[in-house]
Motif scaffolding. Structure first.
Motif, PDB file in Angstrom:
ATOM      1  N   ILE A  75      15.482  11.053   2.978  1.00 47.97           N
ATOM      2  CA  ILE A  75      14.563  10.169   2.356  1.00 47.97           C
ATOM      3  C   ILE A  75      13.442   9.141   3.064  1.00 47.97           C
ATOM      4  CG2 ILE A  75      14.011   7.861   1.804  1.00 47.97           C
ATOM      5  CD1 ILE A  75      16.973   7.428   1.538  1.00 47.97           C
ATOM      6  N   GLY A  76      12.081  10.040   2.000  1.00 52.17           N
ATOM      7  CA  GLY A  76      10.533   9.855   2.443  1.00 52.17           C
ATOM      8  C   GLY A  76       9.841   8.964   1.801  1.00 52.17           C
ATOM      9  N   SER A  77       8.960   8.218   2.620  1.00 47.47           N
ATOM     10  CA  SER A  77       7.914   7.001   1.867  1.00 47.47           C
ATOM     11  C   SER A  77       7.575   6.263   3.536  1.00 47.47           C
ATOM     12  CB  SER A  77       9.505   6.144   1.561  1.00 47.47           C
ATOM     13  OG  SER A  77       9.064   4.024   1.260  1.00 47.47           O
ATOM     14  N   ASP A  78       6.110   5.762   1.679  1.00 49.19           N
ATOM     15  CA  ASP A  78       5.097   5.737   2.222  1.00 49.19           C
ATOM     16  C   ASP A  78       4.397   4.431   1.467  1.00 49.19           C
ATOM     17  OD1 ASP A  78       2.900   6.184   5.004  1.00 49.19           O
ATOM     18  OD2 ASP A  78       1.723   6.223   3.256  1.00 49.19           O
ATOM     19  N   GLN A  79       3.560   3.625   2.021  1.00 50.08           N
ATOM     20  CA  GLN A  79       3.859   2.754   1.050  1.00 50.08           C
ATOM     21  C   GLN A  79       1.591   1.738   2.249  1.00 50.08           C
ATOM     22  OE1 GLN A  79       3.804  -1.736   2.251  1.00 50.08           O
ATOM     23  NE2 GLN A  79       4.638  -1.857   0.790  1.00 50.08           N
ATOM     24  N   VAL A  80       0.702   2.223   0.871  1.00 50.43           N
ATOM     25  CA  VAL A  80      -0.307   2.128   0.964  1.00 50.43           C
ATOM     26  C   VAL A  80      -0.980   0.276   0.616  1.00 50.43           C
ATOM     27  CG1 VAL A  80      -2.490   3.476   0.827  1.00 50.43           C
ATOM     28  CG2 VAL A  80      -0.863   4.825   1.073  1.00 50.43           C
ATOM     29  N   ALA A  81      -1.866  -0.211   0.811  1.00 48.23           N
ATOM     30  CA  ALA A  81      -2.231  -1.105  -0.043  1.00 48.23           C
ATOM     31  C   ALA A  81      -3.627  -1.206  -0.502  1.00 48.23           C
ATOM     32  CB  ALA A  81      -2.642  -2.725   1.652  1.00 48.23           C
ATOM     33  N   ASP A  82      -3.821  -1.349  -1.818  1.00 44.61           N
ATOM     34  CA  ASP A  82      -4.593   0.042  -2.278  1.00 44.61           C
ATOM     35  C   ASP A  82      -5.494  -1.258  -3.208  1.00 44.61           C
ATOM     36  OD1 ASP A  82      -6.222   0.217  -4.690  1.00 44.61           O
ATOM     37  OD2 ASP A  82      -4.929   1.310  -5.489  1.00 44.61           O
ATOM     38  N   LEU A  83      -6.675  -2.404  -2.317  1.00 46.04           N
ATOM     39  CA  LEU A  83      -7.804  -2.712  -2.938  1.00 46.04           C
ATOM     40  C   LEU A  83      -8.876  -2.177  -4.047  1.00 46.04           C
ATOM     41  CD1 LEU A  83      -8.132  -5.739  -2.992  1.00 46.04           C
ATOM     42  CD2 LEU A  83     -10.032  -5.271  -0.871  1.00 46.04           C
ATOM     43  N   ASP A  84      -8.326  -2.240  -4.785  1.00 40.05           N
ATOM     44  CA  ASP A  84     -10.142  -1.803  -5.733  1.00 40.05           C
ATOM     45  C   ASP A  84      -9.987  -0.768  -5.633  1.00 40.05           C
ATOM     46  OD1 ASP A  84     -10.260  -4.417  -7.245  1.00 40.05           O
ATOM     47  OD2 ASP A  84     -11.978  -4.851  -5.983  1.00 40.05           O
ATOM     48  N   GLY A  85      -9.248   0.299  -5.779  1.00 38.25           N
ATOM     49  CA  GLY A  85      -8.905   1.576  -5.251  1.00 38.25           C
ATOM     50  C   GLY A  85      -9.176   2.680  -4.035  1.00 38.25           C
ATOM     51  N   GLU A  86      -9.533   1.410  -2.714  1.00 41.66           N
ATOM     52  CA  GLU A  86      -9.240   1.900  -1.197  1.00 41.66           C
ATOM     53  C   GLU A  86      -8.235   1.264  -0.722  1.00 41.66           C
ATOM     54  OE1 GLU A  86     -11.458  -0.464   2.139  1.00 41.66           O
ATOM     55  OE2 GLU A  86     -12.457  -1.012   0.507  1.00 41.66           O
ATOM     56  N   PRO A  87      -7.684   2.665  -0.019  1.00 43.13           N
ATOM     57  CA  PRO A  87      -6.862   1.638   0.409  1.00 43.13           C
ATOM     58  C   PRO A  87      -6.825   1.268   2.025  1.00 43.13           C
ATOM     59  CG  PRO A  87      -7.618   4.042   1.169  1.00 43.13           C
ATOM     60  CD  PRO A  87      -8.691   3.273   0.250  1.00 43.13           C
ATOM     61  N   LEU A  88      -6.106   0.235   2.448  1.00 49.41           N
ATOM     62  CA  LEU A  88      -6.006  -0.455   3.361  1.00 49.41           C
ATOM     63  C   LEU A  88      -4.646  -0.530   4.134  1.00 49.41           C
ATOM     64  CD1 LEU A  88      -6.475  -4.013   1.455  1.00 49.41           C
ATOM     65  CD2 LEU A  88      -8.729  -2.231   2.394  1.00 49.41           C
ATOM     66  N   GLY A  89      -4.873   0.168   5.562  1.00 48.22           N
ATOM     67  CA  GLY A  89      -3.698   0.814   6.545  1.00 48.22           C
ATOM     68  C   GLY A  89      -3.503  -0.236   7.298  1.00 48.22           C
ATOM     69  N   LYS A  90      -2.258  -0.104   7.788  1.00 44.75           N
ATOM     70  CA  LYS A  90      -1.682  -1.424   8.774  1.00 44.75           C
ATOM     71  C   LYS A  90      -2.970  -1.748  10.077  1.00 44.75           C
ATOM     72  CE  LYS A  90       2.613   1.091   8.587  1.00 44.75           C
ATOM     73  NZ  LYS A  90       4.086   2.282   9.585  1.00 44.75           N
ATOM     74  N   PRO A  91      -3.220  -2.918  10.294  1.00 49.58           N
ATOM     75  CA  PRO A  91      -4.314  -3.273  11.030  1.00 49.58           C
ATOM     76  C   PRO A  91      -4.656  -3.570  12.398  1.00 49.58           C
ATOM     77  CG  PRO A  91      -2.557  -5.171  10.238  1.00 49.58           C
ATOM     78  CD  PRO A  91      -2.192  -4.035   9.596  1.00 49.58           C
ATOM     79  N   GLY A  92      -3.713  -3.473  13.032  1.00 50.20           N
ATOM     80  CA  GLY A  92      -3.340  -2.723  13.999  1.00 50.20           C
ATOM     81  C   GLY A  92      -3.479  -3.798  15.262  1.00 50.20           C
ATOM     82  N   ASN A  93      -4.479  -4.532  14.448  1.00 47.13           N
ATOM     83  CA  ASN A  93      -4.612  -5.740  15.697  1.00 47.13           C
ATOM     84  C   ASN A  93      -5.069  -7.017  14.894  1.00 47.13           C
ATOM     85  OD1 ASN A  93      -7.565  -5.300  15.291  1.00 47.13           O
ATOM     86  ND2 ASN A  93      -7.864  -3.386  16.810  1.00 47.13           N
ATOM     87  N   HIS A  94      -5.356  -8.165  15.600  1.00 39.70           N
ATOM     88  CA  HIS A  94      -5.647  -9.561  15.323  1.00 39.70           C
ATOM     89  C   HIS A  94      -7.099  -9.250  14.406  1.00 39.70           C
ATOM     90  CE1 HIS A  94      -4.666 -13.832  15.162  1.00 39.70           C
ATOM     91  NE2 HIS A  94      -6.524 -13.663  15.284  1.00 39.70           N
ATOM     92  N   ALA A  95      -8.074  -8.925  15.005  1.00 35.91           N
ATOM     93  CA  ALA A  95      -9.332  -8.690  14.394  1.00 35.91           C
ATOM     94  C   ALA A  95      -9.558  -8.449  13.198  1.00 35.91           C
ATOM     95  CB  ALA A  95     -10.367  -8.246  15.310  1.00 35.91           C
ATOM     96  N   ASN A  96      -8.388  -6.839  12.881  1.00 31.41           N
ATOM     97  CA  ASN A  96      -8.954  -6.274  11.073  1.00 31.41           C
ATOM     98  C   ASN A  96      -7.787  -6.623  10.552  1.00 31.41           C
ATOM     99  OD1 ASN A  96     -10.250  -4.009  13.230  1.00 31.41           O
ATOM    100  ND2 ASN A  96      -8.353  -2.643  13.513  1.00 31.41           N
ATOM    101  N   ALA A  97      -6.769  -7.633  11.345  1.00 31.50           N
ATOM    102  CA  ALA A  97      -5.524  -8.421  10.683  1.00 31.50           C
ATOM    103  C   ALA A  97      -6.604  -9.411   9.530  1.00 31.50           C
ATOM    104  CB  ALA A  97      -4.637  -8.934  10.771  1.00 31.50           C
ATOM    105  N   VAL A  98      -6.974 -10.655  10.314  1.00 35.17           N
ATOM    106  CA  VAL A  98      -7.560 -11.701  10.082  1.00 35.17           C
ATOM    107  C   VAL A  98      -8.984 -10.865   8.595  1.00 35.17           C
ATOM    108  CG1 VAL A  98      -9.658 -12.922  10.753  1.00 35.17           C
ATOM    109  CG2 VAL A  98      -8.079 -12.530  11.815  1.00 35.17           C
ATOM    110  N   ALA A  99      -9.763  -9.487   8.999  1.00 40.76           N
ATOM    111  CA  ALA A  99     -10.519  -9.414   8.373  1.00 40.76           C
ATOM    112  C   ALA A  99      -9.824  -8.555   6.908  1.00 40.76           C
ATOM    113  CB  ALA A  99     -12.005  -8.058   8.883  1.00 40.76           C
TER     114      ALA A  99
END
Length: 201
Positions: A75-99
């Protein structure tokens, strides 16, 4: 790492992922399985849509692990958050998550969750996509800060855990496979495992 079960299997089942969320979801099926890191570069390609990225990475992860375990069902799986066609990855830190949460406030984000099941020895391969549309509330800065400090979802695409406190950030979830938002669409997974010859019951 293997999880025990009383359910008999003819082939080994391998989850090509290091995600604790996918591991916990797959364990719900009470099938014995092992975990194998896929070691796949997850960088998006130029002009690649979020859906294309999720599909490509799910297939690449399954293929990488299946090559090392040709007799297993992988089994292989992946998830990408899609905001109006733009991929949003994992934030990795607090500042990126806020943004990220500031950008998603009051908007609809589609979480493109892709799934591949394959067995190299039999030549079996199936691909599925389980998109989940999520509408975020209008979020105040203090709410974002309080949520992130409480849950620290810095390893989650979209900076929110819907299975935890992150549900309070949302107005609505639209999906035909409820666990897809957490990272592994179990309805589709069961269907694909049956097609691969693995009895879930």
């Amino acid at each position: 790492m293997a999880l025990s079960s009383v359910v008999p299997q003819s082939r080994a089942l391998v989850l090509g992922s290091t995600s604790v969320y996918r591991r916990e979801l797959l364990a719900r099926l009470r099938l014995p399985f092992s975990i194998e890191p896929p070691f796949v570069d997850e960088s998006p390609l130029a002009h690649e849509t979020p859906e294309q990225l999720a599909r490509r990475l799910a297939a690449a992860k399954a293929a990488a692990v299946a090559h090392r375990h040709p007799a297993a069902i992988v089994i292989g799986s992946d998830q990408v958050a899609d905001l109006d066609g733009e991929p949003l990855g994992k934030p990795g830190n607090h500042a990126n998550a806020v943004a990220q949460l500031q950008r998603m406030s009051g908007r609809v984000v589609t979480f493109q969750t892709a799934l591949t099941v394959m067995c190299e020895e039999t030549g079996f391969v199936q691909h599925e996509l389980a998109p989940v549309r999520v509408r975020f509330r209008e979020l105040e800065a203090a709410e974002i800060e309080a949520y992130l400090l409480a849950e620290q979802p810095y390893d989650c695409a979209g900076s929110a855990r819907s299975e935890g406190l992150g549900i309070a950030l949302l107005d609505a979830i639209d999906s035909d496979d409820p666990t897809a938002l957490v990272g592994l669409p179990l309805i589709r997974t069961c269907r694909m495992l049956r097609a691969a010859g693995l009895r879930v019951f």
